[in-house]
Design a protein around this motif. Structure first.
Motif, PDB file in Angstrom:
ATOM      1  N   GLY A 273      -1.231  15.527  13.662  1.00 36.22           N
ATOM      2  CA  GLY A 273      -1.604  14.674  14.778  1.00 36.22           C
ATOM      3  C   GLY A 273      -2.825  13.805  14.599  1.00 36.22           C
ATOM      4  N   GLY A 274      -3.421  13.794  13.415  1.00 38.05           N
ATOM      5  CA  GLY A 274      -4.622  12.980  13.243  1.00 38.05           C
ATOM      6  C   GLY A 274      -4.838  12.509  11.823  1.00 38.05           C
ATOM      7  N   TYR A 275      -5.920  11.768  11.658  1.00 39.48           N
ATOM      8  CA  TYR A 275      -6.269  11.182  10.364  1.00 39.48           C
ATOM      9  C   TYR A 275      -7.482  11.850   9.734  1.00 39.48           C
ATOM     10  CZ  TYR A 275      -3.318   7.397  12.093  1.00 39.48           C
ATOM     11  OH  TYR A 275      -2.282   6.664  12.578  1.00 39.48           O
ATOM     12  N   ARG A 276      -8.003  12.877  10.338  1.00 42.08           N
ATOM     13  CA  ARG A 276      -9.256  13.482   9.886  1.00 42.08           C
ATOM     14  C   ARG A 276      -8.986  14.659   8.945  1.00 42.08           C
ATOM     15  NH1 ARG A 276     -12.914  10.819  12.929  1.00 42.08           N
ATOM     16  NH2 ARG A 276     -12.264  10.102  14.954  1.00 42.08           N
ATOM     17  N   TYR A 277      -8.596  14.303   7.714  1.00 45.54           N
ATOM     18  CA  TYR A 277      -8.334  15.313   6.693  1.00 45.54           C
ATOM     19  C   TYR A 277      -8.937  14.857   5.371  1.00 45.54           C
ATOM     20  CZ  TYR A 277      -4.329  12.093   6.207  1.00 45.54           C
ATOM     21  OH  TYR A 277      -3.529  10.969   6.094  1.00 45.54           O
ATOM     22  N   ALA A 278      -9.113  15.810   4.451  1.00 42.35           N
ATOM     23  CA  ALA A 278      -9.663  15.471   3.138  1.00 42.35           C
ATOM     24  C   ALA A 278      -8.844  14.331   2.531  1.00 42.35           C
ATOM     25  CB  ALA A 278      -9.649  16.693   2.233  1.00 42.35           C
ATOM     26  N   TRP A 279      -9.508  13.348   1.961  1.00 44.63           N
ATOM     27  CA  TRP A 279      -8.820  12.100   1.615  1.00 44.63           C
ATOM     28  C   TRP A 279      -8.861  11.715   0.143  1.00 44.63           C
ATOM     29  CZ3 TRP A 279     -12.277   8.104   0.206  1.00 44.63           C
ATOM     30  CH2 TRP A 279     -13.607   8.298   0.574  1.00 44.63           C
ATOM     31  N   CYS A 280      -9.192  12.638  -0.736  1.00 45.16           N
ATOM     32  CA  CYS A 280      -9.256  12.273  -2.156  1.00 45.16           C
ATOM     33  C   CYS A 280      -7.891  11.842  -2.696  1.00 45.16           C
ATOM     34  CB  CYS A 280      -9.847  13.396  -2.999  1.00 45.16           C
ATOM     35  SG  CYS A 280      -8.993  14.978  -2.937  1.00 45.16           S
ATOM     36  N   HIS A 281      -6.814  12.574  -2.356  1.00 42.54           N
ATOM     37  CA  HIS A 281      -5.502  12.173  -2.876  1.00 42.54           C
ATOM     38  C   HIS A 281      -4.943  10.982  -2.106  1.00 42.54           C
ATOM     39  CE1 HIS A 281      -2.044  12.348  -5.381  1.00 42.54           C
ATOM     40  NE2 HIS A 281      -2.407  13.508  -5.889  1.00 42.54           N
ATOM     41  N   ALA A 282      -5.277  10.868  -0.831  1.00 41.62           N
ATOM     42  CA  ALA A 282      -4.862   9.676  -0.090  1.00 41.62           C
ATOM     43  C   ALA A 282      -5.454   8.432  -0.751  1.00 41.62           C
ATOM     44  CB  ALA A 282      -5.287   9.772   1.374  1.00 41.62           C
ATOM     45  N   PHE A 283      -6.678   8.530  -1.241  1.00 45.32           N
ATOM     46  CA  PHE A 283      -7.319   7.419  -1.952  1.00 45.32           C
ATOM     47  C   PHE A 283      -6.556   7.081  -3.229  1.00 45.32           C
ATOM     48  CE2 PHE A 283     -10.258   6.083  -5.345  1.00 45.32           C
ATOM     49  CZ  PHE A 283     -10.665   4.858  -4.828  1.00 45.32           C
ATOM     50  N   VAL A 284      -6.218   8.101  -4.038  1.00 42.02           N
ATOM     51  CA  VAL A 284      -5.472   7.876  -5.277  1.00 42.02           C
ATOM     52  C   VAL A 284      -4.126   7.221  -4.963  1.00 42.02           C
ATOM     53  CG1 VAL A 284      -4.260   9.047  -7.179  1.00 42.02           C
ATOM     54  CG2 VAL A 284      -6.608   9.694  -6.600  1.00 42.02           C
ATOM     55  N   SER A 285      -3.427   7.734  -3.963  1.00 44.27           N
ATOM     56  CA  SER A 285      -2.121   7.188  -3.585  1.00 44.27           C
ATOM     57  C   SER A 285      -2.258   5.748  -3.080  1.00 44.27           C
ATOM     58  CB  SER A 285      -1.474   8.061  -2.506  1.00 44.27           C
ATOM     59  OG  SER A 285      -1.220   9.359  -2.996  1.00 44.27           O
ATOM     60  N   TRP A 286      -3.298   5.483  -2.306  1.00 43.95           N
ATOM     61  CA  TRP A 286      -3.540   4.137  -1.785  1.00 43.95           C
ATOM     62  C   TRP A 286      -3.811   3.162  -2.932  1.00 43.95           C
ATOM     63  CZ3 TRP A 286      -7.746   0.834  -2.013  1.00 43.95           C
ATOM     64  CH2 TRP A 286      -7.745  -0.246  -1.111  1.00 43.95           C
ATOM     65  N   CYS A 287      -4.632   3.583  -3.893  1.00 40.01           N
ATOM     66  CA  CYS A 287      -4.922   2.714  -5.050  1.00 40.01           C
ATOM     67  C   CYS A 287      -3.644   2.393  -5.813  1.00 40.01           C
ATOM     68  CB  CYS A 287      -5.938   3.371  -5.978  1.00 40.01           C
ATOM     69  SG  CYS A 287      -7.615   3.438  -5.331  1.00 40.01           S
ATOM     70  N   ALA A 288      -2.796   3.388  -5.997  1.00 38.81           N
ATOM     71  CA  ALA A 288      -1.524   3.162  -6.697  1.00 38.81           C
ATOM     72  C   ALA A 288      -0.683   2.154  -5.923  1.00 38.81           C
ATOM     73  CB  ALA A 288      -0.772   4.478  -6.873  1.00 38.81           C
ATOM     74  N   ASN A 289      -0.607   2.320  -4.623  1.00 39.42           N
ATOM     75  CA  ASN A 289       0.155   1.397  -3.786  1.00 39.42           C
ATOM     76  C   ASN A 289      -0.401  -0.017  -3.888  1.00 39.42           C
ATOM     77  OD1 ASN A 289       0.253   0.085  -0.782  1.00 39.42           O
ATOM     78  ND2 ASN A 289       2.169   1.095  -1.324  1.00 39.42           N
ATOM     79  N   GLN A 290      -1.723  -0.148  -3.853  1.00 42.96           N
ATOM     80  CA  GLN A 290      -2.360  -1.467  -3.955  1.00 42.96           C
ATOM     81  C   GLN A 290      -2.059  -2.126  -5.291  1.00 42.96           C
ATOM     82  OE1 GLN A 290      -4.257  -3.072  -1.357  1.00 42.96           O
ATOM     83  NE2 GLN A 290      -3.049  -1.468  -0.365  1.00 42.96           N
ATOM     84  N   ALA A 291      -1.841  -1.320  -6.324  1.00 47.48           N
ATOM     85  CA  ALA A 291      -1.521  -1.838  -7.656  1.00 47.48           C
ATOM     86  C   ALA A 291      -0.026  -2.067  -7.841  1.00 47.48           C
ATOM     87  CB  ALA A 291      -2.028  -0.862  -8.715  1.00 47.48           C
ATOM     88  N   GLY A 292       0.760  -1.810  -6.796  1.00 47.63           N
ATOM     89  CA  GLY A 292       2.199  -2.030  -6.878  1.00 47.63           C
ATOM     90  C   GLY A 292       2.955  -0.904  -7.569  1.00 47.63           C
ATOM     91  N   ILE A 293       2.338   0.252  -7.676  1.00 44.89           N
ATOM     92  CA  ILE A 293       2.966   1.405  -8.319  1.00 44.89           C
ATOM     93  C   ILE A 293       3.751   2.179  -7.266  1.00 44.89           C
ATOM     94  CG2 ILE A 293       2.530   3.574  -9.536  1.00 44.89           C
ATOM     95  CD1 ILE A 293      -0.047   2.167 -10.597  1.00 44.89           C
ATOM     96  N   GLY A 294       4.996   2.412  -7.537  1.00 47.82           N
ATOM     97  CA  GLY A 294       5.884   3.079  -6.590  1.00 47.82           C
ATOM     98  C   GLY A 294       5.612   4.560  -6.450  1.00 47.82           C
ATOM     99  N   THR A 295       6.134   5.127  -5.363  1.00 53.00           N
ATOM    100  CA  THR A 295       5.969   6.557  -5.114  1.00 53.00           C
ATOM    101  C   THR A 295       6.809   7.410  -6.063  1.00 53.00           C
ATOM    102  OG1 THR A 295       7.660   6.452  -3.382  1.00 53.00           O
ATOM    103  CG2 THR A 295       5.351   6.249  -2.685  1.00 53.00           C
ATOM    104  N   ASP A 296       7.643   6.780  -6.861  1.00 50.90           N
ATOM    105  CA  ASP A 296       8.346   7.516  -7.906  1.00 50.90           C
ATOM    106  C   ASP A 296       7.436   7.756  -9.114  1.00 50.90           C
ATOM    107  OD1 ASP A 296       8.401   4.701  -8.338  1.00 50.90           O
ATOM    108  OD2 ASP A 296      10.020   4.930  -9.793  1.00 50.90           O
ATOM    109  N   ILE A 297       6.295   7.070  -9.151  1.00 45.58           N
ATOM    110  CA  ILE A 297       5.316   7.220 -10.229  1.00 45.58           C
ATOM    111  C   ILE A 297       4.100   8.009  -9.741  1.00 45.58           C
ATOM    112  CG2 ILE A 297       3.840   6.007 -11.896  1.00 45.58           C
ATOM    113  CD1 ILE A 297       6.818   5.542 -12.372  1.00 45.58           C
ATOM    114  N   VAL A 298       3.564   7.633  -8.583  1.00 47.46           N
ATOM    115  CA  VAL A 298       2.433   8.328  -7.958  1.00 47.46           C
ATOM    116  C   VAL A 298       2.827   8.615  -6.516  1.00 47.46           C
ATOM    117  CG1 VAL A 298       0.000   8.187  -7.271  1.00 47.46           C
ATOM    118  CG2 VAL A 298       0.738   7.190  -9.440  1.00 47.46           C
ATOM    119  N   PRO A 299       2.855   9.889  -6.117  1.00 46.01           N
ATOM    120  CA  PRO A 299       3.323  10.213  -4.769  1.00 46.01           C
ATOM    121  C   PRO A 299       2.358   9.758  -3.678  1.00 46.01           C
ATOM    122  CG  PRO A 299       2.371  12.158  -5.765  1.00 46.01           C
ATOM    123  CD  PRO A 299       2.393  11.085  -6.834  1.00 46.01           C
TER     124      PRO A 299
END
Length: 144
Positions: A35-61
């Motif tokens: 129900g919220g966004y207040r959780y540890a965010w280290c992997h969310a950061f990695v996933s976001w960076c991959a998304n920003q680089a155009g890397i699909g979730t089949d490569i980085v979840p």
């Protein structure tokens, strides 16, 4: 676990969008958990960076969970044990690096460089910000 992306240098020490209690633009992008966004965010950061680089979730979840992320790479056959855990792989720029104890990850980052003895990373939620780290490859905190 290498991904073909550029280092997220623009995010380093650019804490735009990082609020209190783990409320970050990375978690908003990743989605609500319990129900919220207040959780540890280290992997969310990695996933976001991959998304920003155009890397699909089949490569980085797309995940906030370090255990989920590590399991993804184990299942893909791309996870490598650290030297402290009996492995011999030397990280390269673009790799994803997991920290923790044994096979239980508690933190994650993106490798920006490695000179054979020290690995340099960019990490989200490093002292509550996007930051960099230099750590010896033999450090037992590195699990893979």
């Amino acid at each position: 676990m290498r991904a073909a992306w550029r280092e997220p240098q623009t995010a380093t020490n650019n804490n735009d969008g990082i609020g209190s209690n783990n409320y970050t633009k990375y978690n908003v992008w990743n989605g609500k958990i319990e129900g919220g966004y207040r959780y540890a965010w280290c992997h969310a950061f990695v996933s976001w960076c991959a998304n920003q680089a155009g890397i699909g979730t089949d490569i980085v979840p797309k995940t906030a969970g370090t255990s989920t992320g590590r399991s993804f790479f184990v299942n893909q056959g791309t996870y490598r044990q650290s030297a402290a855990n009996g492995g011999s792989y030397v990280p390269q720029a673009g790799d994803i690096i997991y920290y923790g104890s044994g096979s239980s990850p508690s933190h994650v980052g993106i490798v920006s460089d490695c000179d054979g003895s020290t690995v340099y990373t960019i990490e989200g939620n490093y002292s509550n910000k996007v930051g960099t780290r230099a750590i010896n490859l033999s450090n037992s905190y590195i699990i893979g």
